[in-house]
Design an enzyme around this catalytic site. Structure first.
Site, mmCIF file in Angstrom:
data_model
loop_
_atom_site.group_PDB
_atom_site.id
_atom_site.type_symbol
_atom_site.label_atom_id
_atom_site.label_comp_id
_atom_site.label_asym_id
_atom_site.label_seq_id
_atom_site.Cartn_x
_atom_site.Cartn_y
_atom_site.Cartn_z
ATOM 1 C CG ASP A 168 -0.254 -0.060 2.535
ATOM 2 O OD1 ASP A 168 0.770 -0.760 2.631
ATOM 3 O OD2 ASP A 168 -0.715 0.586 3.495
ATOM 4 C CD GLU A 232 4.430 0.563 6.716
ATOM 5 O OE1 GLU A 232 5.319 0.915 7.509
ATOM 6 O OE2 GLU A 232 3.910 1.320 5.863
#
Length: 545
Positions: A168, A232
């Site tokens: 991400d 994350e």
């Protein structure tokens, strides 16, 4: 009469001579004082010279804690050279561009980009067909969008290791960028795009390195894992945490783990004439607090002396103007400068080799720049401020969010006590929104397998850089893997100049084409060095490569 005359003359002569005797006494006294002063100065100079000599001797004979003992160098053996063909170089760049064009943006734990994450998951097998088809590699999808790869080794007695990264990225406002942030546009030798630095270069570099190795017939001796989390940027509580749970449920123990979180810093460390590769052996924790003020409301034509906005603004201003105490030397940051001391210019080499004397001075020097201030203390960042309902209505409430990145020696309890004392206003309510403590220090001595493998690989790909342990000032997914290993390291081979630091999570994020090739070479060699690093090299043969 004669006797009286003689006495009178003698008295007269004595009186006439008295000033000369007094002058002579004064001269003798002055000479004595000068002599004493000279002796004192000589003693002080001697003490200073002895002290200076001791500092210089320590500087040029200093061995930092954790340095390998003389003669304890472990061989890396012979690995396949990272010599990529022109076609492979074009392909690795095209593969990264494809990943960058998929906008896997994470805004909050409940606001991910599921369609983009699924698209990226489908994209990976198309560009790394050997990885996904190899009998040596098992691939699993975890928590819908995260990925776990198990790469089998030929020697089950060797403890596996793990490489992790995340899929991400943070949001990017297109109007602020010189190029569209998800276009993967190439300009003047740089590839622009959200995720080039954080963290798709690591994702693609790891798989690309493995793809090239498998194509060359590589069969690892030591098993290893690859884990890619999908959230994350908002804590990794669904991605990395579930990957770690799966491995823990299988009884997995790791020799070491490598994540992103540090880099090669070029021109950032004062007094160092070469880039520095810092392998983060710990990372700062964080505490996010909410500040809330509630007051009466009413028409803006009849305002009270203080409004909720004014009260909260004053509290926020106090926090910004009163930083947390300087804590340089109380955490792992001192080890970084001690390891670099022999390569610093004079007189900084003397200062850094003698931090027992100069740590306070170094801390004051470092706090002048945001990039180094983050190393010496718990930092304070006001990240959100919300208030007001209408232009002519007194705001009934105001709230702000303040994010603190904890120095490893700073506890949450100490922080909250200091915040309360600084604000010193009972009208401001303080709540802890989220927190995560600093992580323990991982080893970096000559017998530290993971650290030495990473260090040796850096030296192989970047022979011109200085290498030292460091501190990660951000938060990474490594925190979720603490039950699998104590040896948690953070490093990716991106080269950052001072002007590049603001690009991470900022505008015009980019990586040079050359540097991304070095990413692939780094992981290509790291996987081999993890097999070859050994006192005897008895467990791997050249036929396994």
């Amino acid at each position: 009469h004669t006797d009286a005359s003689f006495l009178w003359q003698l008295t007269h002569l004595a009186a006439a001579a008295a000033p000369e005797w007094e002058c002579g006494g004064e001269m003798k006294n002055i000479k004595g004082k000068v002599k004493v002063a000279a002796i004192i100065v000589l003693l002080l100079v001697s003490v200073f010279l002895i002290f200076l000599s001791a500092l210089l001797i320590r500087t040029y004979t200093f061995t930092p804690a954790g340095s390998p003992e003389p003669g304890s160098h472990r061989s890396m053996g012979t690995a396949l050279a990272a010599n990529f063909t022109l076609q492979e170089r074009h392909q690795l760049l095209a593969n990264l561009k494809g990943a960058l064009r998929i906008a896997t943006v994470t805004r909050s734990p409940t606001d991910l980009s599921p369609a983009a994450l699924a698209q990226l998951g489908n994209y990976l097998p198309t560009v790394f067909p050997t990885v996904f088809s190899s009998d040596l590699v098992q691939h699993e999808v975890i928590a819908n969008y995260s990925h776990l790869f198990t790469v089998r080794g030929s020697n089950d007695s060797l403890q596996p290791y793990m490489l992790i990264a995340h899929l991400d990225v943070v949001p990017a406002l297109a109007e602020e960028w010189e190029v569209p942030p998800f276009s993967a546009e190439e300009q003047n030798g740089y590839l622009y795009g959200r995720g080039t630095l954080d963290d798709k270069s690591s994702v693609m570099g790891i798989l690309q390195g493995l793809e090239f190795l498998l194509k060359r017939g590589y069969k690892p001796c030591r098993a290893f894992y690859i884990g890619f989390g999908h959230d994350e940027e908002v804590g990794g509580n669904n991605g990395a945490r579930n990957i770690a749970r799966v491995l823990q449920s299988r009884g997995t123990k790791l020799s070491f783990l490598l994540d992103e979180g540090s880099a090669i810093f070029d021109g950032i460390i004062p007094g160092l004439d070469k880039p520095a590769a810092l392998i983060a052996t710990s990372e700062k924790g964080y505490v996010s607090i909410g500040l809330n003020v509630s007051t009466g409301t009413g028409h803006s034509s009849m305002p009270p002396k203080e409004t909720s906005i004014g009260i909260l603004a004053a509290a926020v201003s106090k926090l910004e103007n009163n930083p947390m105490p300087r804590m340089f030397g109380q955490g792992p940051e001192s080890g970084m400068f001690e390891h670099l001391s022999s390569q610093l210019r004079f007189p900084l080499n003397v200062v850094m080799a003698n931090l027992w004397l100069f740590s306070s001075l170094v801390g004051r020097m470092m706090e002048k720049e945001p990039s180094t201030n983050a190393v010496v203390r718990t930092t304070t960042a006001v990240t959100e401020f919300h208030a007001g309902v209408k232009s002519n209505v007194i705001a009934p409430f105001a709230r702000a969010t303040v994010n603190f990145r904890l120095h490893p020696a700073h506890t949450q309890e100490e922080l909250l006590r200091q915040v309360k004392n600084i604000i010193s206003d009972e009208r401001v309510k303080i709540d802890v929104l989220e927190n995560n403590p600093s992580l323990p220090l991982s080893s970096y001595d000559g017998n530290s397998f993971g650290y030495q493998v990473i260090k040796g690989t850096i030296g192989n790909i970047f022979p011109e850089v200085a290498i030292a342990p460091g501190l990660c000032v951000a938060s990474t997914d490594t925190k979720h893997y603490q039950n699998l290993t104590k040896e948690l390291y953070r490093f990716s081979p991106m080269i950052l100049k001072k002007e590049d630091l603001s690009r991470i999570h900022g505008v015009n994020e980019r990586i040079s084409v050359k540097n991304y090739e070095e990413f692939v070479k780094f992981y290509f060699q790291l996987m081999q060095h993890s097999d070859l690093w050994s006192p005897t090299l008895s467990h791997c043969t050249s036929g396994d490569l």
